[in-house]
Design an enzyme around this catalytic site. Sequence first.
Site, PDB file in Angstrom:
ATOM      1  CE  LYS A  54      -3.876  -2.160   2.441  1.00  0.00           C
ATOM      2  NZ  LYS A  54      -4.581  -2.321   3.727  1.00  0.00           N
ATOM      3  CD  GLN A  98      -3.854  -4.525   6.674  1.00  0.00           C
ATOM      4  OE1 GLN A  98      -3.832  -3.562   5.929  1.00  0.00           O
ATOM      5  NE2 GLN A  98      -4.357  -5.681   6.308  1.00  0.00           N
ATOM      6  CG  ASP A 121     -10.634  -0.925   4.474  1.00  0.00           C
ATOM      7  OD1 ASP A 121     -10.149  -1.104   3.345  1.00  0.00           O
ATOM      8  OD2 ASP A 121     -10.145  -1.401   5.502  1.00  0.00           O
TER       9      ASP A 121
END
Length: 288
Positions: A54, A98, A121
């Site tokens: 990422k 995460q 997200d």
Amino acid sequence: MSAVIVDGRAVAAELREELAGNVAEMTARGMAPPSLAVVLCGDDPASAIYVRNKVRAAERAGIQFTLHRPPGESTTDELVELVRSLDADDTVDGILVQLPLPSHVDPDAVMARISPEKDADGFHPYNFGRLAEGHPAVVAPGTPLGCMELLRRYDAPVRGSRAVVIGRSAIVGRPVALMLTNADSTVTICHSRTPDLASVCREADILVSAIGRPRMIDASYVKPGAFVIDVGTTPKDGVVIGDIDRESVEPVAGWLTPVPGGVGPMTIAMLLRNTLALARARRGLAEG
């Protein structure tokens, strides 16, 4: 007939170039670039690799990326406070926690501190609810968005199609089914209790498998010419294996996303697109 192998890496690279152009336009107007804050707690090796990917993708797109590494022994309250502070920070456009978090941490309590306006997200109940209502939200879950983008980029006929989604998780199965429904496909969601699964799948013009059972889906599940999307990622002996038995399915399908190199790169690209969308919304810019 042999399936067209869908190149998710190439499409993700195109998306990053497009995002970089959009970010450059934003900064040329004197605005700060989009910023993404990621919280990584614990020592899960797969999470560390994913976050590293990422970081690289964000840098290539011109998006600011800050990584927060609280100690693995952090409590739920400590992580809640960290996320709360990021949510209150006006320089942060998007937040991602995460997963998985350490087993002693309540992930729902931590995730609940992310507001819809910073939900990189796309999992916040408000944003998910907009998707379920058929109304566009600023963001949506990245992996399903990636599936839909691959269908679009490869000119797959979605409107009026029959689609089957294997798996009903809130991360992939349910949201991709909603997206396909909103795109005027007729959708069936299958799961472990679905009788005669293969015969249901053979009706699909678009087949999405997100069950995490390596190579379970063979040619007996696939309608000739179908667009087959493999979301499965099961690690085994140092490699990642998808749900689709490629050797069996490739001669039958019309299109096939490989594992690796199919949906995976798209998930990160869509996370960055979400971050840009959140930044644009927070700056009062129209979609573009």
